[in-house]
Design an enzyme around this catalytic site. Sequence first.
Site, PDB file in Angstrom:
ATOM      1  N   HIS A  86      -7.269  -1.834   6.061  1.00  0.00           N
ATOM      2  CA  HIS A  86      -6.444  -0.756   6.613  1.00  0.00           C
ATOM      3  C   HIS A  86      -7.141   0.588   6.367  1.00  0.00           C
ATOM      4  CE1 HIS A  86      -2.884   1.001   8.193  1.00  0.00           C
ATOM      5  NE2 HIS A  86      -2.358   1.408   7.064  1.00  0.00           N
TER       6      HIS A  86
ATOM      7  N   HIS B 161       0.848  -1.195   0.000  1.00  0.00           N
ATOM      8  CA  HIS B 161       0.000   0.000   0.000  1.00  0.00           C
ATOM      9  C   HIS B 161       0.876   1.234   0.000  1.00  0.00           C
ATOM     10  CE1 HIS B 161       0.898  -0.444   4.253  1.00  0.00           C
ATOM     11  NE2 HIS B 161       0.283   0.677   4.571  1.00  0.00           N
TER      12      HIS B 161
ATOM     13  N   HIS C 132       6.158  -4.906  12.144  1.00  0.00           N
ATOM     14  CA  HIS C 132       5.538  -3.584  11.984  1.00  0.00           C
ATOM     15  C   HIS C 132       5.284  -2.928  13.341  1.00  0.00           C
ATOM     16  CE1 HIS C 132       2.700  -0.455  10.493  1.00  0.00           C
ATOM     17  NE2 HIS C 132       3.484  -0.534   9.439  1.00  0.00           N
TER      18      HIS C 132
ATOM     19  N   HIS D  95       1.330   3.888   1.952  1.00  0.00           N
ATOM     20  CA  HIS D  95       1.887   4.635   3.080  1.00  0.00           C
ATOM     21  C   HIS D  95       3.405   4.546   2.937  1.00  0.00           C
ATOM     22  CE1 HIS D  95      -1.951   4.382   5.748  1.00  0.00           C
ATOM     23  NE2 HIS D  95      -1.878   5.532   5.102  1.00  0.00           N
TER      24      HIS D  95
ATOM     25  N   ASP E 133      -0.404  -3.667   6.092  1.00  0.00           N
ATOM     26  CA  ASP E 133      -0.968  -3.282   7.366  1.00  0.00           C
ATOM     27  C   ASP E 133      -2.434  -3.699   7.381  1.00  0.00           C
ATOM     28  OD1 ASP E 133       1.499  -2.057   7.692  1.00  0.00           O
ATOM     29  OD2 ASP E 133       0.729  -0.031   7.709  1.00  0.00           O
TER      30      ASP E 133
ATOM     31  N   ASP F 124       6.076   4.280   4.661  1.00  0.00           N
ATOM     32  CA  ASP F 124       6.984   3.307   5.281  1.00  0.00           C
ATOM     33  C   ASP F 124       6.986   1.970   4.539  1.00  0.00           C
ATOM     34  OD1 ASP F 124       4.310   3.275   6.319  1.00  0.00           O
ATOM     35  OD2 ASP F 124       4.939   1.995   7.971  1.00  0.00           O
ATOM     36  N   HIS F 125       6.138   1.859   3.510  1.00  0.00           N
ATOM     37  CA  HIS F 125       6.103   0.629   2.721  1.00  0.00           C
ATOM     38  C   HIS F 125       6.636   0.796   1.297  1.00  0.00           C
ATOM     39  CE1 HIS F 125       3.861  -1.723   5.759  1.00  0.00           C
ATOM     40  NE2 HIS F 125       3.606  -0.493   6.173  1.00  0.00           N
TER      41      HIS F 125
END
Lengths: 308, 308
Positions: free
Chosen positions: B142, B62, B270, B64, B212, B66-67
């Site tokens: 999520h 996805h 995570h 976001h 997530d 941090d991914h």
Amino acid sequence: MSFKLTILGCNSAVPTVERHPTAQLLNANERFFLIDCGEGTQVRLKEFQLNFQRINHIFISHLHGDHYFGLIGLISSMHLLGRNKDLHIYAHQELKSIIDLQLSAANTELNYPLFFHPISETNEQVLYEDEKISISNIILNHTIKCSGFIFKEKKSPRKIINVRIEEYNIPFDKYNGIKKGADWISDTGEIIKNNEITVENTPVHSYAFCTDTAYNEALIDKIRGFDLLYHEATFKKDLADRAKETGHSTTYEAATMAKKSAVKNLLIGHFSQRYKILDELLIEAKDTFRNTLLAESGLELDFNKLPS
Amino acid sequence: MSFKLTILGCNSAVPTVERHPTAQLLNANERFFLIDCGEGTQVRLKEFQLNFQRINHIFISHLHGDHYFGLIGLISSMHLLGRNKDLHIYAHQELKSIIDLQLSAANTELNYPLFFHPISETNEQVLYEDEKISISNIILNHTIKCSGFIFKEKKSPRKIINVRIEEYNIPFDKYNGIKKGADWISDTGEIIKNNEITVENTPVHSYAFCTDTAYNEALIDKIRGFDLLYHEATFKKDLADRAKETGHSTTYEAATMAKKSAVKNLLIGHFSQRYKILDELLIEAKDTFRNTLLAESGLELDFNKLPS
């Protein structure tokens, strides 16, 4: 005033485990200016215990990834860690769309105001100014539009010598005029020259950030006499053709620029990953310009302690 | 076949010096699949001496940061280091515009073909398949659209027992049929059952990547009996409300998912940066599901050595 530069990364193109892409933090009297923001910059700031929430102004030279791929992560972390004060970004226009698109994809509305200030491709102008410092862009000569930055501390007013205040009985409301250079007329009508009752304040500092760029003599007059010139030296001098072709400079060219512009000190960086031993680049540059330093992650330069 | 997972990062949201954002490398019989690509992933790959040019398929859960904030840097480095073979990216559609915009701003035309495969927001389907493995998306729950991935090795043909080949004088051109389960009729007309002349090949492996996501019982049937479930455990169980609110899971929820889906092993990750000592999260999860492991950067799991 205090004026300190911390190198967060100074490698070109491809990051390695030990050498990080371009980013620098300038602390000018507790105002923090971030210059470029390669991937991993937020982690470097943490590693060197520099609180990134104190940065209010970020300058991005150009949109090759090794100079800005860490910016969106920094913007996001500032948001996630509760920032609410303004952040100003100075960069070429396209960066705004890149940031907006990434925030939109994450459905993120920042908690803090982000102001984007586009840098002109054709004009050199003041980007930021306050009572202590002015920051301008200068046009570099790279494969895509690219901007250097010059940081000039403003001249402080002169300092009045305390014993003279008593000696000549100078009233408080005259201080400002005298600090700006006015002479003093004593009670007896005698003219006391300004330089007898004041001294120069601390020296002003100047810093020029020039990467990425091919050797470009148009810079000389713009950075003449600066305290410190950061100039890229991607290649050793035997690769002058490769440097020209890729819009970069050699050690020799960086040092020649320092010499011709009569800066006090040169800091070379943006090293190609092909060089494992950077001392060789330093030796080459010093051969032309003795006051040369080698950038490395974590290096902190205090302008009040630089050779002058 | 060999089936190994290396954790490159497993922190949530904000990277720290020691804990990196999400990225994993799955080596399925020397096919390398990268799963998520947080900032700094290319440096982690170098740190763990994993050649990133061997990665041909990248799956992004996805958008976001941090991914995926490390993806554009990895794509660029692959280019700069001379890649010429295909790269396939599987992600939600918006990522394509983000990549295109950044390549365009740098005036970069990649030296290698990059194929973008959009992941459906509503359908679960096979994203990649070859003779050894199939990889599908599963829909997670999520705050923005988010996809898990399931990796299922295909059942290998049975192995023929060498001594039986001699014993029954089986010709080479019959091997394939027998490996697929055919019986053998001997020279004397006797029917030899397949299981007398073959044995099972090595066991097939299965891996589910679920981050997530909030706790979501719709996953149970999709991952039932898997060798390994990576399930996020952003929070300890006392923050169940916070988990729900932010589309995340607690240790207890990750362990409950593992238990109800009867997977063989659970790997939690995570983690929120608020937790300094991760062992506490492991203890909580193990309380519900004993075969729980804690993700950390550099951890390598060999599926042939996991508890079964």
